[in-house]
Design a protein around this motif. Structure first.
Motif, PDB file in Angstrom:
ATOM      1  N   GLY A 117       0.824  -1.091  -0.118  1.00 20.37           N
ATOM      2  CA  GLY A 117      -0.180  -0.024  -0.131  1.00 20.37           C
ATOM      3  C   GLY A 117       0.787   0.970   0.006  1.00 20.37           C
ATOM      4  O   GLY A 117       1.995   1.046   0.273  1.00 20.37           O
ATOM      5  N   SER A 118       0.436   2.332  -0.480  1.00 13.54           N
ATOM      6  CA  SER A 118       1.079   3.588  -0.737  1.00 13.54           C
ATOM      7  C   SER A 118       1.615   4.236   0.724  1.00 13.54           C
ATOM      8  O   SER A 118       2.568   4.555   0.906  1.00 13.54           O
ATOM      9  CB  SER A 118       0.328   4.577  -1.323  1.00 13.54           C
ATOM     10  N   TYR A 119       0.675   4.062   1.850  1.00 12.97           N
ATOM     11  CA  TYR A 119       1.009   4.748   3.061  1.00 12.97           C
ATOM     12  C   TYR A 119       2.272   4.017   3.703  1.00 12.97           C
ATOM     13  O   TYR A 119       3.070   4.460   3.956  1.00 12.97           O
ATOM     14  CB  TYR A 119      -0.417   4.521   3.903  1.00 12.97           C
ATOM     15  N   ASN A 120       1.952   2.456   3.612  1.00 10.94           N
ATOM     16  CA  ASN A 120       3.055   1.776   4.360  1.00 10.94           C
ATOM     17  C   ASN A 120       4.447   2.164   3.424  1.00 10.94           C
ATOM     18  O   ASN A 120       5.469   2.139   4.118  1.00 10.94           O
ATOM     19  CB  ASN A 120       2.771   0.447   4.590  1.00 10.94           C
ATOM     20  N   GLU A 121       4.261   1.875   2.057  1.00 10.74           N
ATOM     21  CA  GLU A 121       5.828   2.027   1.286  1.00 10.74           C
ATOM     22  C   GLU A 121       6.176   3.381   1.759  1.00 10.74           C
ATOM     23  O   GLU A 121       7.322   3.732   1.967  1.00 10.74           O
ATOM     24  CB  GLU A 121       5.218   1.943  -0.234  1.00 10.74           C
ATOM     25  N   MET A 122       5.392   4.631   1.623  1.00  8.03           N
ATOM     26  CA  MET A 122       5.788   5.940   1.879  1.00  8.03           C
ATOM     27  C   MET A 122       6.410   5.979   3.419  1.00  8.03           C
ATOM     28  O   MET A 122       7.680   6.654   3.656  1.00  8.03           O
ATOM     29  CB  MET A 122       4.712   6.847   1.730  1.00  8.03           C
ATOM     30  N   MET A 123       5.891   5.617   4.292  1.00  8.59           N
ATOM     31  CA  MET A 123       6.388   5.698   5.631  1.00  8.59           C
ATOM     32  C   MET A 123       7.682   4.959   5.979  1.00  8.59           C
ATOM     33  O   MET A 123       8.484   5.150   6.692  1.00  8.59           O
ATOM     34  CB  MET A 123       5.051   5.282   6.650  1.00  8.59           C
ATOM     35  N   MET A 124       7.409   3.682   5.399  1.00  6.33           N
ATOM     36  CA  MET A 124       8.797   2.621   5.542  1.00  6.33           C
ATOM     37  C   MET A 124      10.024   3.326   5.056  1.00  6.33           C
ATOM     38  O   MET A 124      10.974   3.392   5.547  1.00  6.33           O
ATOM     39  CB  MET A 124       8.666   1.442   4.984  1.00  6.33           C
ATOM     40  N   VAL A 125       9.766   3.668   3.751  1.00  4.37           N
ATOM     41  CA  VAL A 125      10.900   4.335   2.890  1.00  4.37           C
ATOM     42  C   VAL A 125      11.329   5.731   3.696  1.00  4.37           C
ATOM     43  O   VAL A 125      12.698   5.709   3.724  1.00  4.37           O
ATOM     44  CB  VAL A 125      10.481   4.652   1.413  1.00  4.37           C
ATOM     45  N   ASN A 126      10.437   6.353   4.126  1.00  4.58           N
ATOM     46  CA  ASN A 126      11.051   7.751   4.875  1.00  4.58           C
ATOM     47  C   ASN A 126      11.439   7.222   6.215  1.00  4.58           C
ATOM     48  O   ASN A 126      12.136   7.991   6.503  1.00  4.58           O
ATOM     49  CB  ASN A 126       9.726   8.676   4.757  1.00  4.58           C
ATOM     50  N   GLN A 140      21.608  11.693   2.129  1.00 11.34           N
ATOM     51  CA  GLN A 140      20.697  11.013   1.234  1.00 11.34           C
ATOM     52  C   GLN A 140      20.906   9.576   1.308  1.00 11.34           C
ATOM     53  O   GLN A 140      22.079   8.961   1.644  1.00 11.34           O
ATOM     54  CB  GLN A 140      20.967  11.417  -0.086  1.00 11.34           C
ATOM     55  N   VAL A 141      19.806   8.759   0.873  1.00 15.48           N
ATOM     56  CA  VAL A 141      19.975   7.307   1.238  1.00 15.48           C
ATOM     57  C   VAL A 141      19.388   6.519  -0.260  1.00 15.48           C
ATOM     58  O   VAL A 141      18.516   7.046  -0.877  1.00 15.48           O
ATOM     59  CB  VAL A 141      18.817   6.742   2.261  1.00 15.48           C
ATOM     60  N   ARG A 142      20.306   5.820  -0.773  1.00 18.49           N
ATOM     61  CA  ARG A 142      20.105   4.919  -1.898  1.00 18.49           C
ATOM     62  C   ARG A 142      19.423   3.535  -1.374  1.00 18.49           C
ATOM     63  O   ARG A 142      19.933   2.958  -0.531  1.00 18.49           O
ATOM     64  CB  ARG A 142      21.134   4.693  -2.633  1.00 18.49           C
ATOM     65  N   PHE A 143      18.633   3.012  -2.210  1.00 15.86           N
ATOM     66  CA  PHE A 143      18.148   1.392  -1.791  1.00 15.86           C
ATOM     67  C   PHE A 143      18.311   0.336  -2.497  1.00 15.86           C
ATOM     68  O   PHE A 143      18.416   0.589  -3.946  1.00 15.86           O
ATOM     69  CB  PHE A 143      16.287   1.673  -1.690  1.00 15.86           C
ATOM     70  N   LEU A 144      18.873  -0.625  -2.007  1.00 16.05           N
ATOM     71  CA  LEU A 144      18.905  -1.894  -3.023  1.00 16.05           C
ATOM     72  C   LEU A 144      18.372  -2.962  -2.364  1.00 16.05           C
ATOM     73  O   LEU A 144      18.043  -3.080  -1.026  1.00 16.05           O
ATOM     74  CB  LEU A 144      20.733  -2.445  -2.919  1.00 16.05           C
ATOM     75  N   VAL A 145      17.998  -3.998  -3.152  1.00 16.35           N
ATOM     76  CA  VAL A 145      17.453  -5.329  -2.599  1.00 16.35           C
ATOM     77  C   VAL A 145      18.117  -6.440  -3.053  1.00 16.35           C
ATOM     78  O   VAL A 145      18.573  -6.513  -4.344  1.00 16.35           O
ATOM     79  CB  VAL A 145      15.895  -5.542  -2.947  1.00 16.35           C
ATOM     80  N   GLU A 146      18.667  -7.436  -2.210  1.00 15.10           N
ATOM     81  CA  GLU A 146      19.433  -8.450  -2.578  1.00 15.10           C
ATOM     82  C   GLU A 146      20.869  -7.735  -3.531  1.00 15.10           C
ATOM     83  O   GLU A 146      20.898  -8.377  -4.439  1.00 15.10           O
ATOM     84  CB  GLU A 146      18.837  -9.443  -3.373  1.00 15.10           C
ATOM     85  N   LEU A 159      12.409   5.244  -6.200  1.00 12.67           N
ATOM     86  CA  LEU A 159      13.584   4.879  -5.557  1.00 12.67           C
ATOM     87  C   LEU A 159      14.881   5.047  -6.309  1.00 12.67           C
ATOM     88  O   LEU A 159      15.905   4.470  -6.177  1.00 12.67           O
ATOM     89  CB  LEU A 159      13.512   3.554  -4.630  1.00 12.67           C
ATOM     90  N   GLY A 160      14.806   5.378  -7.642  1.00  9.44           N
ATOM     91  CA  GLY A 160      15.537   5.442  -8.628  1.00  9.44           C
ATOM     92  C   GLY A 160      16.790   6.193  -8.403  1.00  9.44           C
ATOM     93  O   GLY A 160      17.860   5.927  -8.812  1.00  9.44           O
ATOM     94  N   GLU A 161      16.656   7.365  -7.540  1.00  7.60           N
ATOM     95  CA  GLU A 161      17.581   8.355  -7.252  1.00  7.60           C
ATOM     96  C   GLU A 161      17.803   8.088  -5.657  1.00  7.60           C
ATOM     97  O   GLU A 161      16.957   7.884  -5.052  1.00  7.60           O
ATOM     98  CB  GLU A 161      17.202   9.736  -7.446  1.00  7.60           C
ATOM     99  N   PRO A 162      18.927   8.432  -5.275  1.00  8.48           N
ATOM    100  CA  PRO A 162      18.831   8.509  -3.622  1.00  8.48           C
ATOM    101  C   PRO A 162      17.924   9.760  -3.263  1.00  8.48           C
ATOM    102  O   PRO A 162      17.658  10.824  -3.771  1.00  8.48           O
ATOM    103  CB  PRO A 162      20.463   9.327  -3.582  1.00  8.48           C
ATOM    104  N   LEU A 163      17.411   9.259  -2.125  1.00  9.49           N
ATOM    105  CA  LEU A 163      16.343  10.231  -1.410  1.00  9.49           C
ATOM    106  C   LEU A 163      16.894  10.929  -0.073  1.00  9.49           C
ATOM    107  O   LEU A 163      17.766  10.525   0.378  1.00  9.49           O
ATOM    108  CB  LEU A 163      15.317   9.293  -0.885  1.00  9.49           C
ATOM    109  N   LYS A 164      16.344  11.997  -0.197  1.00  3.09           N
ATOM    110  CA  LYS A 164      16.895  13.098   1.134  1.00  3.09           C
ATOM    111  C   LYS A 164      15.752  13.068   2.016  1.00  3.09           C
ATOM    112  O   LYS A 164      14.750  12.951   1.778  1.00  3.09           O
ATOM    113  CB  LYS A 164      17.140  14.430   0.451  1.00  3.09           C
ATOM    114  N   ARG A 165      16.212  13.729   3.269  1.00  2.00           N
ATOM    115  CA  ARG A 165      15.237  13.631   4.312  1.00  2.00           C
ATOM    116  C   ARG A 165      13.998  14.826   4.039  1.00  2.00           C
ATOM    117  O   ARG A 165      14.391  15.842   3.551  1.00  2.00           O
ATOM    118  CB  ARG A 165      15.940  14.029   5.544  1.00  2.00           C
ATOM    119  N   LEU A 166      12.968  14.352   4.337  1.00  2.00           N
ATOM    120  CA  LEU A 166      11.641  15.224   4.250  1.00  2.00           C
ATOM    121  C   LEU A 166      11.340  15.685   5.552  1.00  2.00           C
ATOM    122  O   LEU A 166      10.828  14.909   6.186  1.00  2.00           O
ATOM    123  CB  LEU A 166      10.632  14.489   3.356  1.00  2.00           C
ATOM    124  N   THR A 167      12.022  16.936   5.950  1.00  2.00           N
ATOM    125  CA  THR A 167      11.668  17.370   7.397  1.00  2.00           C
ATOM    126  C   THR A 167      10.388  17.656   7.591  1.00  2.00           C
ATOM    127  O   THR A 167       9.860  17.575   8.896  1.00  2.00           O
ATOM    128  CB  THR A 167      12.588  18.748   7.448  1.00  2.00           C
TER     129      THR A 167
END
Length: 178
Positions: A117-126, A140-146, A159-167
């Motif tokens: 779901g969009s909420y869980n995905e957004m909250m988990m990533v952030n 900033q943070v980059r994500f990898l899986v395996e 998640l294609g580019e590194p993400l910065k903190r959303l204050t």
């Protein structure tokens, strides 16, 4: 051998490390192992889109602070009943590497399980981004899986580019009794 000593003295001996080297096993079970305070960002059960900072006492052992912070975020339960862990069951942090101001976090396949779901995905990533950018020098943070880059989990977060903190997503810490 040991049996003869036991028969002679009636006691079993203990092994003392006199070489000065350690296998690390003793340190892991040592209750006095140095614990550090790490700030992790938790998700509220009420569906609010603000992440709540929570201080976790954690013994990193041989982990880097970034690895310890991710392990604490994914594998510890929130202290407040108003907060929850949104990581899918079985999620494991395979590693965290910091290069310059970018942390790259490598998760197992469970992290990217579909249908969150969009909420869980957004909250988990952030939660991951806010927790890692809490550490000095990480911006900033980059994500990898395996070990492979991913563009999204379920199509909600890019998640294609590194993400910065959303204050704007960071809420105030809860009071002790909340």
């Amino acid at each position: 051998g040991c049996v003869q000593t036991e028969q002679r003295t009636g006691t079993t001996g203990s092994v003392t490390d006199v070489t000065g080297t350690s296998t690390g096993l003793a340190e892991q079970s040592d209750p006095n192992l140095k614990r550090v305070d790490l700030t992790v960002y938790r998700v509220q059960k009420n569906g609010d889109t603000h992440l709540i900072p929570e201080t976790v006492k954690y013994a990193p052992g041989t982990k880097t602070l970034a690895e310890a912070a991710m392990d604490a975020l994914v594998n510890t339960a929130p202290t407040s009943k108003k907060l929850m862990n949104v990581f899918p069951k079985g999620t494991k942090v395979l590693g965290v590497k910091v290069d310059g101001d970018t942390a790259t976090v490598n998760f197992n396949k469970a992290f990217a399980s579909r249908g969150q779901g969009s909420y869980n995905e957004m909250m988990m990533v952030n939660a991951v981004v806010c927790t890692l950018t809490e550490l000095k020098g990480i911006k900033q943070v980059r994500f990898l899986v395996e070990g492979k880059p991913i563009d999204t989990i379920s199509g909600h977060e890019d998640l294609g580019e590194p993400l910065k903190r959303l204050t704007g997503m960071i809420g105030k810490p809860l009071k002790e009794n909340e």
